[in-house]
Design a protein around this motif. Sequence first.
Motif, PDB file in Angstrom:
ATOM      1  N   GLN A  26      26.106  26.184  33.192  1.00  0.00           N
ATOM      2  CA  GLN A  26      26.064  27.406  32.382  1.00  0.00           C
ATOM      3  C   GLN A  26      26.187  28.636  33.281  1.00  0.00           C
ATOM      4  N   THR A  27      25.522  28.624  34.406  1.00  0.00           N
ATOM      5  CA  THR A  27      25.609  29.732  35.362  1.00  0.00           C
ATOM      6  C   THR A  27      27.038  29.882  35.880  1.00  0.00           C
ATOM      7  N   GLN A  28      27.672  28.762  36.208  1.00  0.00           N
ATOM      8  CA  GLN A  28      29.047  28.811  36.708  1.00  0.00           C
ATOM      9  C   GLN A  28      30.014  29.337  35.635  1.00  0.00           C
ATOM     10  N   ASP A  29      29.815  28.916  34.390  1.00  0.00           N
ATOM     11  CA  ASP A  29      30.644  29.417  33.283  1.00  0.00           C
ATOM     12  C   ASP A  29      30.459  30.921  33.113  1.00  0.00           C
ATOM     13  N   THR A  30      29.229  31.377  33.207  1.00  0.00           N
ATOM     14  CA  THR A  30      28.934  32.814  33.078  1.00  0.00           C
ATOM     15  C   THR A  30      29.594  33.598  34.210  1.00  0.00           C
ATOM     16  N   LEU A  31      29.504  33.086  35.423  1.00  0.00           N
ATOM     17  CA  LEU A  31      30.133  33.754  36.556  1.00  0.00           C
ATOM     18  C   LEU A  31      31.651  33.810  36.405  1.00  0.00           C
ATOM     19  N   ALA A  32      32.252  32.733  35.897  1.00  0.00           N
ATOM     20  CA  ALA A  32      33.702  32.715  35.684  1.00  0.00           C
ATOM     21  C   ALA A  32      34.098  33.757  34.646  1.00  0.00           C
ATOM     22  N   LEU A  33      33.322  33.866  33.575  1.00  0.00           N
ATOM     23  CA  LEU A  33      33.600  34.861  32.541  1.00  0.00           C
ATOM     24  C   LEU A  33      33.462  36.277  33.092  1.00  0.00           C
ATOM     25  N   LEU A  34      32.430  36.507  33.867  1.00  0.00           N
ATOM     26  CA  LEU A  34      32.245  37.828  34.476  1.00  0.00           C
ATOM     27  C   LEU A  34      33.395  38.168  35.425  1.00  0.00           C
ATOM     28  N   LYS A  35      33.892  37.170  36.136  1.00  0.00           N
ATOM     29  CA  LYS A  35      35.027  37.403  37.026  1.00  0.00           C
ATOM     30  C   LYS A  35      36.263  37.788  36.219  1.00  0.00           C
ATOM     31  N   LEU A  36      36.502  37.086  35.106  1.00  0.00           N
ATOM     32  CA  LEU A  36      37.636  37.426  34.250  1.00  0.00           C
ATOM     33  C   LEU A  36      37.517  38.846  33.701  1.00  0.00           C
ATOM     34  N   LEU A  37      36.317  39.220  33.295  1.00  0.00           N
ATOM     35  CA  LEU A  37      36.104  40.574  32.785  1.00  0.00           C
ATOM     36  C   LEU A  37      36.356  41.613  33.872  1.00  0.00           C
ATOM     37  N   THR A  38      35.913  41.325  35.067  1.00  0.00           N
ATOM     38  CA  THR A  38      36.142  42.238  36.195  1.00  0.00           C
ATOM     39  C   THR A  38      37.628  42.383  36.482  1.00  0.00           C
ATOM     40  N   LEU A  39      38.344  41.267  36.498  1.00  0.00           N
ATOM     41  CA  LEU A  39      39.786  41.321  36.731  1.00  0.00           C
ATOM     42  C   LEU A  39      40.493  42.100  35.628  1.00  0.00           C
ATOM     43  N   GLY A  40      40.057  41.903  34.385  1.00  0.00           N
ATOM     44  CA  GLY A  40      40.628  42.646  33.262  1.00  0.00           C
ATOM     45  C   GLY A  40      40.380  44.140  33.391  1.00  0.00           C
ATOM     46  N   ASN A  41      39.178  44.494  33.785  1.00  0.00           N
ATOM     47  CA  ASN A  41      38.858  45.913  33.977  1.00  0.00           C
ATOM     48  C   ASN A  41      39.697  46.517  35.093  1.00  0.00           C
ATOM     49  N   ARG A  42      39.925  45.758  36.146  1.00  0.00           N
ATOM     50  CA  ARG A  42      40.782  46.251  37.239  1.00  0.00           C
ATOM     51  C   ARG A  42      42.211  46.468  36.748  1.00  0.00           C
ATOM     52  N   ASP A  43      42.710  45.544  35.924  1.00  0.00           N
ATOM     53  CA  ASP A  43      44.055  45.712  35.367  1.00  0.00           C
ATOM     54  C   ASP A  43      44.139  46.968  34.502  1.00  0.00           C
ATOM     55  N   ILE A  44      43.112  47.218  33.707  1.00  0.00           N
ATOM     56  CA  ILE A  44      43.087  48.415  32.860  1.00  0.00           C
ATOM     57  C   ILE A  44      43.094  49.667  33.732  1.00  0.00           C
ATOM     58  N   GLU A  45      42.242  49.683  34.738  1.00  0.00           N
ATOM     59  CA  GLU A  45      42.155  50.845  35.627  1.00  0.00           C
ATOM     60  C   GLU A  45      43.470  51.086  36.377  1.00  0.00           C
ATOM     61  N   ALA A  46      44.186  50.013  36.708  1.00  0.00           N
ATOM     62  CA  ALA A  46      45.439  50.126  37.454  1.00  0.00           C
ATOM     63  C   ALA A  46      46.641  50.355  36.534  1.00  0.00           C
ATOM     64  N   GLY A  47      46.401  50.378  35.228  1.00  0.00           N
ATOM     65  CA  GLY A  47      47.496  50.608  34.290  1.00  0.00           C
ATOM     66  C   GLY A  47      48.381  49.394  34.075  1.00  0.00           C
ATOM     67  N   ARG A  48      47.875  48.211  34.392  1.00  0.00           N
ATOM     68  CA  ARG A  48      48.655  46.983  34.213  1.00  0.00           C
ATOM     69  C   ARG A  48      48.365  46.355  32.847  1.00  0.00           C
ATOM     70  N   THR A  49      48.561  47.142  31.807  1.00  0.00           N
ATOM     71  CA  THR A  49      48.339  46.654  30.448  1.00  0.00           C
ATOM     72  C   THR A  49      49.540  47.021  29.584  1.00  0.00           C
ATOM     73  N   ARG A  50      49.640  46.347  28.443  1.00  0.00           N
ATOM     74  CA  ARG A  50      50.691  46.638  27.471  1.00  0.00           C
ATOM     75  C   ARG A  50      50.046  46.740  26.100  1.00  0.00           C
ATOM     76  N   PRO A  51      50.634  47.551  25.233  1.00  0.00           N
ATOM     77  CA  PRO A  51      50.101  47.635  23.870  1.00  0.00           C
ATOM     78  C   PRO A  51      50.244  46.277  23.166  1.00  0.00           C
ATOM     79  N   VAL A  52      49.267  45.929  22.357  1.00  0.00           N
ATOM     80  CA  VAL A  52      49.265  44.634  21.686  1.00  0.00           C
ATOM     81  C   VAL A  52      50.498  44.467  20.797  1.00  0.00           C
ATOM     82  N   ARG A  53      50.945  45.537  20.170  1.00  0.00           N
ATOM     83  CA  ARG A  53      52.139  45.447  19.315  1.00  0.00           C
ATOM     84  C   ARG A  53      53.362  45.017  20.120  1.00  0.00           C
ATOM     85  N   ALA A  54      53.502  45.548  21.320  1.00  0.00           N
ATOM     86  CA  ALA A  54      54.640  45.186  22.167  1.00  0.00           C
ATOM     87  C   ALA A  54      54.571  43.715  22.572  1.00  0.00           C
TER      88      ALA A  54
END
Length: 91
Positions: free
Chosen positions: A51-79
């Motif tokens: 459970q701890t490892q799963d939580t850490l993996a999820l937190l890592k994914l969230l961190t990577l997602g936040n970095r992508d948002i901050e770096a402008g590496r996102t696309r609108p969902v409609r596109a």
Amino acid sequence: MKYSAQVKPISFLKAKAAEVLLDLAERREPMVITQNGEAKAVLQDIASYEQTQDTLALLKLLTLGNRDIEAGRTRPVRAVIARLKAKASRD
């Protein structure tokens, strides 16, 4: 969670390993193992560890997602949806 109740010397672990494992699985609380009065290791049941490892993996994914948002590496969902629909219609 206070770990002070779950602090045991290594001699306790050596003498009662099977009992310790049963207790860890039942209580799902980690145990701190000391050697010469100093904390040296933490034992936990496998379900809690997974459970701890799963939580850490999820937190890592969230961190990577936040970095992508901050770096402008996102696309609108409609596109993205339009691109997926176009790809599906070609297949």
